[in-house]
Design a protein around this motif. Structure first.
Motif: not given
Ligand code: HGY
Ligand code: MN
Ligand code: MN
Length: 412
Positions: A242-245, A302-305, A311-313
């Motif tokens: 949820m955080l990544s989203y 830009g959004i995907e990056r 998500a990695a974090r």
């Protein structure tokens, strides 16, 4: 006596309307969709038009032909739009074009106009893609922009496939596919639509002509994390998608703002969707549109990056799938200019020509046949909402403009 604009509007009004939201839920191949289709067929029959259902579930009502086979290549003048809706959609997006088409035909008959060319009114199926995720399925299939195989893979939120839904509604899903023979008969398709913005309100005009449609698409972002107890899992031990989203939603807004584009996460699904569980999966759907392809590419990249970094974090796995895409549409200048000339002759002033970020069947078909669009003023610009509106006088002006255009195109 055929139903007037007002009567047609009243007949359609209750179909698929949710009483608590006041919005429409007319999704492809549901009961509400069947009721809309029955309404269309009844309108065609009441006017003595030849009714046809094509292989892709689009409905046609012909004047001056018993079906498309009767028509010489490039001879037919076609108008219409769609009757399905987005979740809790307004009354006008789609139905205004279909109702106005029948009303314009009535107006031409009232004028005693003899058309030299066959005329058809069409209701394209599943324009909004609210159920299966892909917009303009009926016109895409007809134009070969969606293959039969890909259409057969479409699934709704409950896992029902498009073929299953079609079968349950009594249609043959094996019949769907390209319809070049039919499209080849069409010399011009003109779609009237409520404006989904305020350009006409600002310019003070009841009716406008479309110039172009922005390139646009839908992307699905799947953030896979780890389900765990909301009350016992230390923050540093979580893999919370949820955080990544959430970070991606904010990044989308920022990328769009910087580029002069639009980006919207309007649909989300969460698993297991429990208030006291960290989600295992957050799936969000991005709708993005921009004035040109390069800008759209920049925004999406830009959004995907940003999503991947976040998500990695968070220890979250990300996959991004482009579910649909429509390139920029520049409506054919010759037909657009013809519409302008017809309306300039009959009206008091020049009709404005405007672009839009909204997708339409006329846009999908523009790669195959000459298409054009008329917009009717929307006083607030609100669309895809129960608050969508157009006033009666403007709807009447739209019908007259459409009748003028059909007369101009279908009389030598
Ligand atoms: O989403 C759209 O632009 C359209 O209304 N189908
Ligand atoms: Mn719409
Ligand atoms: Mn529409």
């Amino acid at each position: 006596m055929t139903a007037s604009f007002h009567e047609m509007w009243q007949e359609l009004r209750p179909i698929g309307r949710n009483s608590s939201s006041g919005g429409y839920r007319r999704y492809a191949w549901t009961g509400a969709d069947a009721d809309c289709r029955a309404w269309f067929k009844a309108q065609a029959e009441a006017r003595g038009l030849a009714y046809e259902l094509d292989r892709n579930g689009n409905q046609w009502a012909w004047l001056g032909a018993t079906g498309y086979q009767d028509v010489a290549p490039g001879d037919a003048v076609v108008t219409g739009s769609h009757l399905d809706s987005v979740p809790d959609g307004g009354a006008f997006d789609g139905p205004l074009g279909v109702v106005s088409s029948f009303a314009a035909l009535d107006e031409l008959r009232g004028r005693g106009t003899e058309l030299d060319k066959p005329l058809a009114i069409v209701n394209f199926g599943d324009e909004e893609g609210a159920r299966f995720g892909l917009a303009c399925v009926g016109s895409r299939l007809a134009a070969g922009a969606l293959t039969t195989e890909a259409a057969h893979q479409l699934r709704d939120g409950d896992g029902t496939t498009l073929p299953q839904a079609m079968e349950r509604a009594g249609y043959d899903p094996e019949a769907i596919g390209p319809d070049p023979e039919r499209l080849a008969r069409i010399g011009a398709f003109v779609e009237l639509h409520v404006e989904q913005g305020r350009a006409l309100d600002l310019s003070g005009d009841p009716v406008g002509i479309a110039s172009a449609i922005w390139p646009h698409g839908r992307w699905r972002f799947d953030f896979h994390g780890e389900a765990n107890h909301a009350g016992t899992t230390r923050l540093e031990d979580r893999r919370d998608p949820m955080l990544s989203y959430a970070a991606t939603v904010l990044a989308a807004r920022e990328q769009a703002r910087l580029a002069g584009a639009l980006a919207t996460f309007g649909k989300i699904s969460v698993e297991p969707n429990g208030v006291n569980a960290i989600p295992s999966l957050v799936r969000g759907w991005l709708d993005s549109r921009a004035p040109d392809q390069d800008t759209l590419d920049t925004v999406i990249n830009g959004i995907e990056r940003a999503a991947a970094e976040r998500a990695a974090r968070d220890g979250v796995d990300l996959t991004v799938v482009r579910e649909s895409f429509t390139p920029v549409v520049e409506f054919q200048h010759a037909l657009r200019d013809e519409l302008s000339a017809i309306l300039a002759k009959t009206g008091e002033r020049t009709v404005p020509v405007l672009g839009t970020g909204a997708g339409h069947d006329a846009g999908i078909l523009s790669g195959t046949i000459p298409t054009a669009m008329l917009f009717v003023r929307n006083p607030t610009g609100i669309s895809h909402s129960p608050a969508e509106a157009a006033n009666e006088d403007d709807c009447a002006a739209g019908v007259t403009a459409l009748a003028d255009v059909l007369e101009g195109l279908a009389c030598h």
